[in-house]
Design a protein around this motif. Structure first.
Motif, PDB file in Angstrom:
ATOM      1  N   ASN A  80       3.346  16.023  -7.207  1.00 41.17           N
ATOM      2  CA  ASN A  80       1.533  15.692  -8.384  1.00 41.17           C
ATOM      3  C   ASN A  80       1.613  14.881  -8.419  1.00 41.17           C
ATOM      4  O   ASN A  80       1.440  13.693  -9.353  1.00 41.17           O
ATOM      5  N   ARG A  81       1.354  14.352  -7.066  1.00 34.03           N
ATOM      6  CA  ARG A  81       0.977  13.041  -7.432  1.00 34.03           C
ATOM      7  C   ARG A  81      -0.169  12.532  -6.407  1.00 34.03           C
ATOM      8  O   ARG A  81      -0.957  13.208  -5.781  1.00 34.03           O
ATOM      9  N   LEU A  82      -1.205  11.815  -7.217  1.00 30.74           N
ATOM     10  CA  LEU A  82      -1.904  11.695  -6.988  1.00 30.74           C
ATOM     11  C   LEU A  82      -2.468  10.113  -5.763  1.00 30.74           C
ATOM     12  O   LEU A  82      -2.411   8.836  -6.881  1.00 30.74           O
ATOM     13  N   ALA A  85      -2.431   6.344   2.303  1.00 28.67           N
ATOM     14  CA  ALA A  85      -2.224   7.472   1.341  1.00 28.67           C
ATOM     15  C   ALA A  85      -3.568   7.659   0.494  1.00 28.67           C
ATOM     16  O   ALA A  85      -3.746   7.166  -0.166  1.00 28.67           O
ATOM     17  N   ARG A  86      -4.080   9.170   0.258  1.00 30.33           N
ATOM     18  CA  ARG A  86      -5.725   9.522  -0.099  1.00 30.33           C
ATOM     19  C   ARG A  86      -5.385  10.743  -0.029  1.00 30.33           C
ATOM     20  O   ARG A  86      -5.688  11.456   1.348  1.00 30.33           O
ATOM     21  N   ASP A 138       5.599   5.013  -1.264  1.00 27.91           N
ATOM     22  CA  ASP A 138       4.640   4.291  -2.111  1.00 27.91           C
ATOM     23  C   ASP A 138       5.717   2.493  -1.862  1.00 27.91           C
ATOM     24  O   ASP A 138       6.529   2.926  -1.237  1.00 27.91           O
ATOM     25  N   PRO A 139       5.139   1.605  -2.274  1.00 27.87           N
ATOM     26  CA  PRO A 139       5.485   0.432  -1.705  1.00 27.87           C
ATOM     27  C   PRO A 139       7.271  -0.038  -2.221  1.00 27.87           C
ATOM     28  O   PRO A 139       8.088  -0.034  -1.159  1.00 27.87           O
ATOM     29  N   ASN A 165       0.723  -1.683  -0.637  1.00 30.90           N
ATOM     30  CA  ASN A 165       0.192  -0.090   0.064  1.00 30.90           C
ATOM     31  C   ASN A 165       0.767   1.484   0.179  1.00 30.90           C
ATOM     32  O   ASN A 165       2.195   1.330   0.737  1.00 30.90           O
ATOM     33  N   ASP A 166       0.280   2.517  -0.934  1.00 30.39           N
ATOM     34  CA  ASP A 166       0.859   3.658  -0.541  1.00 30.39           C
ATOM     35  C   ASP A 166       0.403   4.155   0.826  1.00 30.39           C
ATOM     36  O   ASP A 166      -0.902   3.726   1.080  1.00 30.39           O
TER      37      ASP A 166
END
Length: 124
Positions: free
Chosen positions: A104-106, A98-99, A52-53, A32-33
């Motif tokens: 620039n990361r969604l 992460a949500r 991230d992983p 999971n992120d």
């Protein structure tokens, strides 16, 4: 049900450092992120660092260059190394999937039930 437990908070003076830990009971942690969030008094909870992983990271502008997020997938544990702490960093710190957007990361990871958080208080 996944349990998230944060630890490592405390009372420090401005300019000092702290390292927070987050342990997850979930078997999916390593894939999971994940992210650190914080909620200051009277404010909404905000995501401040994501990973991230593969340990690629993103940061909120307010902590970039001062905080470092990392993870140990073998221990189902995530860390937040905080340096040059300032009074405005005073908040309860939480970890979860992460949500939301950081830079620039969604991220779009489902949230598990929130843990109790860990209080960080920075005096001037």
């Amino acid at each position: 049900q996944v349990q998230l437990v944060e630890s490592g908070g405390g009372l420090v003076q401005a300019g000092e450092s702290l390292t927070l830990s987050c342990t997850s009971s979930g078997r999916g942690f390593s894939s999971n992120d994940m992210a650190w969030y914080r909620q200051a008094p009277g404010k909404q909870r905000e995501m401040i660092a994501g990973i991230d992983p593969g340990s690629r990271t993103n940061y909120h502008a307010s902590v970039k260059g001062r905080f470092t997020i990392s993870r140990d997938n073998g221990k189902n544990t995530m860390y937040l190394q905080m340096t040059r702490l300032a009074p405005e960093d005073t908040a309860v710190y939480y970890c979860n999937g992460a949500r939301g957007r950081l830079g620039n990361r969604l991220y779009a990871t489902r949230h598990d039930p929130w843990g109790p958080g860990t209080q960080v208080t920075v005096s001037s």
